[in-house]
Design a protein around this motif. Structure first.
Motif, short mmCIF file in Angstrom:
data_model
loop_
_atom_site.label_atom_id
_atom_site.label_comp_id
_atom_site.label_asym_id
_atom_site.label_seq_id
_atom_site.Cartn_x
_atom_site.Cartn_y
_atom_site.Cartn_z
N ARG A 183 20.81 -26.12 25.68
CA ARG A 183 20.18 -26.76 26.83
C ARG A 183 21.18 -27.24 27.86
O ARG A 183 20.84 -27.42 29.03
N GLY A 184 22.43 -27.46 27.44
CA GLY A 184 23.46 -27.88 28.37
C GLY A 184 24.50 -26.81 28.65
O GLY A 184 25.53 -27.10 29.27
N LEU A 185 24.23 -25.57 28.22
CA LEU A 185 25.24 -24.52 28.32
C LEU A 185 25.33 -23.94 29.73
O LEU A 185 24.32 -23.75 30.41
N ARG A 186 26.54 -23.66 30.15
CA ARG A 186 26.80 -22.87 31.35
C ARG A 186 27.55 -21.61 30.92
O ARG A 186 28.52 -21.68 30.17
N VAL A 187 27.09 -20.45 31.39
CA VAL A 187 27.70 -19.16 31.05
C VAL A 187 28.39 -18.62 32.29
O VAL A 187 27.74 -18.37 33.32
N GLY A 188 29.70 -18.44 32.21
CA GLY A 188 30.45 -17.86 33.32
C GLY A 188 30.42 -16.35 33.25
O GLY A 188 30.70 -15.77 32.20
N PRO A 213 20.49 -22.36 29.19
CA PRO A 213 21.72 -21.83 29.77
C PRO A 213 21.61 -21.57 31.28
O PRO A 213 20.63 -21.03 31.76
N GLU A 214 22.65 -21.98 31.97
CA GLU A 214 22.78 -21.79 33.41
C GLU A 214 23.88 -20.76 33.66
O GLU A 214 24.94 -20.81 33.02
N VAL A 215 23.64 -19.84 34.57
CA VAL A 215 24.60 -18.77 34.85
C VAL A 215 25.47 -19.15 36.04
O VAL A 215 24.97 -19.55 37.09
N GLU A 216 26.76 -19.04 35.87
CA GLU A 216 27.74 -19.32 36.92
C GLU A 216 28.55 -18.05 37.16
O GLU A 216 29.31 -17.61 36.29
N VAL A 217 28.39 -17.44 38.32
CA VAL A 217 29.15 -16.24 38.66
C VAL A 217 30.53 -16.67 39.13
O VAL A 217 30.67 -17.55 39.99
N ILE A 218 31.56 -16.08 38.55
CA ILE A 218 32.95 -16.40 38.89
C ILE A 218 33.59 -15.16 39.50
O ILE A 218 33.63 -14.10 38.87
N ALA A 219 34.08 -15.29 40.70
CA ALA A 219 34.68 -14.14 41.41
C ALA A 219 35.97 -13.73 40.71
O ALA A 219 36.77 -14.59 40.33
N PRO A 220 36.19 -12.42 40.54
CA PRO A 220 37.46 -11.99 39.94
C PRO A 220 38.68 -12.53 40.67
O PRO A 220 39.72 -12.78 40.05
N GLU A 273 37.26 -25.66 33.92
CA GLU A 273 36.98 -26.24 35.24
C GLU A 273 35.51 -26.13 35.61
O GLU A 273 34.95 -27.03 36.25
N ARG A 274 34.87 -25.03 35.23
CA ARG A 274 33.46 -24.82 35.56
C ARG A 274 32.51 -25.42 34.53
O ARG A 274 31.29 -25.36 34.69
N GLY A 275 33.04 -25.99 33.46
CA GLY A 275 32.20 -26.56 32.42
C GLY A 275 31.41 -25.53 31.65
O GLY A 275 30.30 -25.79 31.21
N ALA A 276 31.98 -24.35 31.47
CA ALA A 276 31.29 -23.24 30.80
C ALA A 276 31.73 -23.14 29.35
O ALA A 276 32.93 -23.11 29.05
N GLY A 277 30.76 -23.04 28.44
CA GLY A 277 31.05 -22.87 27.02
C GLY A 277 30.94 -21.44 26.56
O GLY A 277 31.19 -21.14 25.40
N SER A 320 25.07 -16.20 25.29
CA SER A 320 24.38 -17.44 24.92
C SER A 320 24.13 -17.50 23.42
O SER A 320 24.30 -18.55 22.78
N ILE A 321 23.71 -16.38 22.84
CA ILE A 321 23.37 -16.41 21.42
C ILE A 321 24.63 -16.42 20.55
O ILE A 321 24.62 -16.97 19.44
N VAL A 322 25.74 -15.86 21.03
CA VAL A 322 27.01 -16.01 20.31
C VAL A 322 27.42 -17.49 20.30
O VAL A 322 27.86 -18.03 19.27
N TYR A 323 27.25 -18.14 21.45
CA TYR A 323 27.55 -19.58 21.52
C TYR A 323 26.65 -20.35 20.56
O TYR A 323 27.11 -21.24 19.82
N ALA A 324 25.36 -20.02 20.54
CA ALA A 324 24.45 -20.67 19.61
C ALA A 324 24.86 -20.41 18.17
O ALA A 324 24.73 -21.29 17.30
#
Length: 478
Positions: A183-188, A213-220, A273-277, A320-324
């Motif tokens: 519920r608090g996960l961020r996926v980069g 899970p919240e998706v955060e796109v990170i530019a290369p 920095e992005r708080g992504a797990g 997300s499911i690997v994190y879970a």
């Protein structure tokens, strides 16, 4: 050989820390005049329950709840303390309407422990003993309130001092930890997902609403800049750690290893920095950028070993499911099914170079090799290679069905001690489903199981079943 411990990160994911659980004991003032001191007596009982279960979780015990204000105050305190779940214990009968509002807005996973102080009815009991042990009808009233509120919850009936009860609470507490972490996960996601790969696609709003899970796109480009900022001593420290942790291929040049190390450290810094797990990379997004020399294969393996979720090809569902899997059972491992081996009734499991080396065999070294790889069109990526440890194992695939509907497809079985495949320069192993390859694969495909999944060591199907119950998603065992 013992598996190595990766260097600690400043803000590494919680991994497999003990679940943090609140114990909410419910009663009412009705019995105070009849049995003076009953509140203190039952509060001590709640404390003994928490002490008995101290091996499965860290407990925060609220004062006995005797009315609506008490209940709502206790739940707010649990939520403010960032706990993983709440175990409800009926200390006496407690009318459900005093806790209905609290359960209607509960944000933490709930379990109802249907227990009582004494395991057996005794001829020596008097009315006091009857009152101390009358939690069952309070549990019925309370469970009815939770059902009517549409609240997912787990129920555990048993003798609270027994190993069986502790085992069931342990399973629920780990599932609660995983659900709360999701519920608090961020996926980069670095770049963009693989074009045309449909089973990894998901409505991000639905994923956020249903599971968290919240998706955060990170530019290369962010990764490229961060790599350049990594201090040389951090690069040297990581390489020195790898020298002690792995059997390092002598063909790997210093330049190749330094570039890989900078990439791993850069990815981890950005995730912090992005708080992504959890995160995902796609080989085309890295390769087509034009600024990178190689793909971050070894980085994915060690970051998984540190507790990050990972998936290839921009697959947010699998990451997300690997994190879970880390939160639920420890050592979540990203993999996919490569080929069926009918003579051994097993499936060859691997991916193109990423794998959690914590599930490696202990009788063989984990190797860091120089490995040619045409995918991505870049230079050879240093890759961590190992075979999966034989023994019980479980696969789980998160499936998006559309709308707010998700399904988890789960298969239990074992990693068999199959002959090695010397030419396969990837982490790999052969998984034999308990239901057999033919039946398992028929059911997997009929259920829409995806081609990316998490593997955990051990028989974990029942753990995943509890997680699905708490998360309110469909569970299918194949």
């Amino acid at each position: 050989m013992p598996l190595p411990t990766p260097p600690a990160a400043a803000h590494a994911p919680v991994g497999t820390r003990a679940p943090r659980i609140g114990l909410l004991g419910i009663m009412q003032p009705l019995y105070d005049d009849m049995i003076p001191g009953i509140t203190e007596h039952q509060a001590a009982y709640a404390g003994r329950v928490a002490e008995k279960l101290s091996g499965v979780a860290e407990w925060t015990v609220a004062p006995p709840v005797r009315g609506r204000a008490d209940a709502e105050r206790a739940m707010r305190a649990f939520e403010d303390a960032d706990l993983d779940g709440v175990l409800v214990v009926m200390l006496t009968y407690g009318p459900s309407l005093r806790v209905t509002r609290m359960f209607g807005g509960a944000r933490l996973p709930i379990a109802l422990a249907n227990i009582q102080p004494d395991p057996a009815v005794s001829p020596s009991w008097d009315m006091d003993d009857m009152t101390y042990n009358q939690g069952i009808h309070g549990a019925q009233d309370t469970a009815n309130a939770m059902v009517r509120a549409g609240l997912p919850f787990e129920v555990v009936t048993g003798e609270w001092q027994s190993p069986e009860f502790a085992g069931r609470i342990d399973r629920w507490a780990r599932a609660a930890r995983a659900v709360t972490a999701l519920r608090g996960l961020r996926v980069g996601v670095f770049g963009y997902p693989m074009n045309g790969m449909g089973d990894a696609r998901v409505d991000e709003s639905s994923l956020l609403r249903k599971l968290g899970p919240e998706v955060e796109v990170i530019a290369p480009g962010s990764l490229h800049r961060t790599m350049a900022e990594i201090p040389g001593e951090e690069v040297a420290d990581l390489m020195a750690w790898e020298d002690g942790a792995f059997e390092v291929d002598g063909r790997l040049s210093k330049e190749e290893r330094e570039d890989h190390a900078r990439m791993q450290l850069g990815i981890e810094r950005l995730l912090e920095e992005r708080g992504a797990g959890a995160y995902s990379t796609h080989f085309d997004a890295i390769g087509e950028d034009g600024r990178f020399a190689r793909l971050p294969m070894a980085a994915a393996s060690t970051l998984m070993a540190k507790g990050y979720g990972f998936a290839g090809e921009g697959d947010v569902l699998a990451a997300s499911i690997v994190y879970a899997g880390h939160q639920l059972a420890g050592d979540g491992h990203f993999t996919e099914m490569y080929a069926m081996d009918f003579p051994s009734d097993s499936v060859l499991m691997s991916h193109m170079g990423e794998g959690n080396w914590r599930i490696a065999r202990e009788d063989e070294p984990v190797r860091l090799i120089k490995r040619p790889l045409g995918i991505g069109g870049l230079d050879d990526p240093p890759t961590i290679v190992f075979r999966y440890r034989p023994g019980p194992a479980t696969l789980a695939s998160l499936v998006f069905l559309g709308g707010e509907d998700f399904r988890l497809v789960v298969a239990e079985g074992e990693v068999i001690d199959a002959p090695g495949l010397p030419s396969l320069e990837m982490p790999y192993g052969q998984f034999r489903p308990e239901t057999g390859v033919r039946s398992c694969m028929d059911a997997w495909l009929r259920s829409g199981g995806t081609h990316h999944m998490v593997m955990n060591t051990g028989a974990r199907a029942e753990d995943w079943k509890v997680l699905c119950s708490l998360a309110g998603i469909e569970y299918v065992r194949v």
